[in-house]
Design a protein around this motif. Structure first.
Motif, mmCIF file in Angstrom:
data_model
loop_
_atom_site.group_PDB
_atom_site.id
_atom_site.type_symbol
_atom_site.label_atom_id
_atom_site.label_comp_id
_atom_site.label_asym_id
_atom_site.label_seq_id
_atom_site.Cartn_x
_atom_site.Cartn_y
_atom_site.Cartn_z
ATOM 1 N N UNK A 85 -21.671 -33.293 -52.011
ATOM 2 C CA UNK A 85 -20.551 -33.670 -51.145
ATOM 3 C C UNK A 85 -20.892 -33.420 -49.679
ATOM 4 N N UNK A 86 -21.471 -32.261 -49.399
ATOM 5 C CA UNK A 86 -21.812 -31.926 -48.015
ATOM 6 C C UNK A 86 -22.859 -32.883 -47.458
ATOM 7 N N UNK A 87 -23.808 -33.271 -48.288
ATOM 8 C CA UNK A 87 -24.831 -34.211 -47.828
ATOM 9 C C UNK A 87 -24.199 -35.563 -47.463
ATOM 10 N N UNK A 88 -23.169 -35.930 -48.182
ATOM 11 C CA UNK A 88 -22.509 -37.214 -47.920
ATOM 12 C C UNK A 88 -21.707 -37.206 -46.620
ATOM 13 N N UNK A 89 -21.182 -36.044 -46.219
ATOM 14 C CA UNK A 89 -20.339 -36.005 -45.015
ATOM 15 C C UNK A 89 -21.143 -35.724 -43.750
ATOM 16 N N UNK A 90 -22.416 -35.401 -43.886
ATOM 17 C CA UNK A 90 -23.224 -35.121 -42.694
ATOM 18 C C UNK A 90 -23.300 -36.304 -41.728
ATOM 19 N N UNK A 91 -23.329 -37.553 -42.204
ATOM 20 C CA UNK A 91 -23.334 -38.671 -41.249
ATOM 21 C C UNK A 91 -22.135 -38.673 -40.302
ATOM 22 N N UNK A 96 -20.478 -38.253 -34.571
ATOM 23 C CA UNK A 96 -19.779 -37.525 -33.512
ATOM 24 C C UNK A 96 -20.768 -37.038 -32.452
ATOM 25 N N UNK A 97 -21.932 -36.559 -32.895
ATOM 26 C CA UNK A 97 -22.946 -36.111 -31.938
ATOM 27 C C UNK A 97 -23.437 -37.273 -31.076
ATOM 28 N N UNK A 98 -23.644 -38.422 -31.695
ATOM 29 C CA UNK A 98 -24.099 -39.596 -30.936
ATOM 30 C C UNK A 98 -23.027 -40.040 -29.928
ATOM 31 N N UNK A 99 -21.778 -39.976 -30.349
ATOM 32 C CA UNK A 99 -20.692 -40.380 -29.450
ATOM 33 C C UNK A 99 -20.640 -39.467 -28.229
ATOM 34 N N UNK A 100 -20.790 -38.169 -28.447
ATOM 35 C CA UNK A 100 -20.775 -37.220 -27.328
ATOM 36 C C UNK A 100 -21.965 -37.466 -26.414
ATOM 37 N N UNK A 101 -23.162 -37.637 -27.004
ATOM 38 C CA UNK A 101 -24.366 -37.860 -26.197
ATOM 39 C C UNK A 101 -24.256 -39.152 -25.394
ATOM 40 N N UNK A 115 -13.591 -35.143 -24.275
ATOM 41 C CA UNK A 115 -13.109 -33.828 -24.712
ATOM 42 C C UNK A 115 -12.591 -33.888 -26.146
ATOM 43 N N UNK A 116 -11.920 -34.986 -26.483
ATOM 44 C CA UNK A 116 -11.381 -35.126 -27.837
ATOM 45 C C UNK A 116 -12.484 -35.224 -28.879
ATOM 46 N N UNK A 117 -13.527 -35.989 -28.555
ATOM 47 C CA UNK A 117 -14.645 -36.125 -29.497
ATOM 48 C C UNK A 117 -15.376 -34.793 -29.647
ATOM 49 N N UNK A 118 -15.576 -34.094 -28.538
ATOM 50 C CA UNK A 118 -16.244 -32.795 -28.596
ATOM 51 C C UNK A 118 -15.433 -31.794 -29.409
ATOM 52 N N UNK A 119 -14.115 -31.839 -29.260
ATOM 53 C CA UNK A 119 -13.265 -30.934 -30.026
ATOM 54 C C UNK A 119 -13.351 -31.257 -31.521
ATOM 55 N N UNK A 120 -13.360 -32.555 -31.834
ATOM 56 C CA UNK A 120 -13.480 -32.964 -33.240
ATOM 57 C C UNK A 120 -14.817 -32.525 -33.816
ATOM 58 N N UNK A 121 -15.879 -32.691 -33.019
ATOM 59 C CA UNK A 121 -17.201 -32.261 -33.469
ATOM 60 C C UNK A 121 -17.234 -30.754 -33.682
ATOM 61 N N UNK A 123 -14.715 -28.819 -34.495
ATOM 62 C CA UNK A 123 -13.963 -28.513 -35.717
ATOM 63 C C UNK A 123 -14.784 -28.849 -36.962
ATOM 64 N N UNK A 124 -15.493 -29.962 -36.892
ATOM 65 C CA UNK A 124 -16.309 -30.366 -38.035
ATOM 66 C C UNK A 124 -17.430 -29.353 -38.275
ATOM 67 N N UNK A 125 -18.067 -28.913 -37.191
ATOM 68 C CA UNK A 125 -19.121 -27.902 -37.331
ATOM 69 C C UNK A 125 -18.557 -26.595 -37.880
ATOM 70 N N UNK A 126 -17.311 -26.284 -37.506
ATOM 71 C CA UNK A 126 -16.673 -25.082 -38.040
ATOM 72 C C UNK A 126 -16.477 -25.167 -39.544
#
Length: 207
Positions: A85-91, A96-101, A115-121, A123-126
């Motif tokens: 499951x975790x491998x499937x959600x990594x994309x 999100x990382x590409x969007x921020x970059x 700021x919204x995308x960074x906050x979402x990223x 939370x996802x990393x958390x």
């Protein structure tokens, strides 16, 4: 009437009485024989006890090993039950990382969206951290085929050869085990430097 024995009967009677008188019971021999028999039975019993003791110890050791193996397998199953499951959600994290970059490179004025995308990223990393998913260290590290996958090479004077100079996709570990390798670009010595080194070696050989 007197019952008289003839000489032959009298002789037989005397022989019987003499034989009875010659029978001597050696109590010491009887006691020794009984003691030996009891000692033999005791030795047999002790040997049987040792056999059962050895069987018990081996059975207990096998049971303990089985219990420990089952405990390890249970722990392994618990640690990596969500691996697929975790491998499937990594994309999702990748996007999100590409969007921020991309937003940072574009230098747009819409800081609210960034700021919204960074906050979402964040939370996802958390969430990933809660499941013991951690990023693979790559940027600036020596190339490690165990957790890095080289996508190409870049010439660089700033670092040693086979150093990760660019991370194309973040890799992740799950409880210390590789979940996904990091896709990286690896440094190599510039061609000009290689040519200069070859010339230097040739001159040294001629001398």
């Amino acid at each position: 009437m007197t019952n008289k024995k003839n000489p032959e009967q009298k002789k037989q009677q005397e022989d019987i009485e003499g034989a009875e008188n010659n029978v001597v019971v050696d109590n010491d021999d009887v006691e020794v024989t009984a003691e030996q028999r009891l000692k033999g039975e005791l030795d047999d019993a002790l040997e049987e006890v040792e056999k059962h003791k050895d069987l018990y110890l081996r059975t207990r050791a096998e049971t303990d090993n089985f219990r420990r193996r089952m405990q390890r397998e249970k722990e392994e199953l618990s640690k990596f039950a969500n691996e697929s499951l975790l491998r499937e959600v990594l994309p999702v994290a990748d996007n999100l990382q590409r969007a921020v970059a991309h937003a940072r490179e574009a230098g747009g004025n819409d800081s609210t969206l960034l700021d919204g995308v960074e906050m979402t990223l964040g939370q996802f990393n958390g969430v990933l951290e809660k499941f013991n998913v951690t990023p693979v260290e790559a940027d600036g590290k020596p190339f490690d085929p165990a957790c890095h996958e080289a996508m190409g090479q870049l010439e660089s004077d700033d670092c040693d050869p086979n150093t990760v100079v660019q991370v194309l996709q973040t890799g992740y570990m799950l409880n210390g085990r590789l979940l996904r390798p990091a896709l990286v670009m690896v440094s190599k010595t510039p061609a000009a430097n290689v040519a200069d080194a070859n010339v230097t070696d040739a001159n040294a050989t001629d001398k």
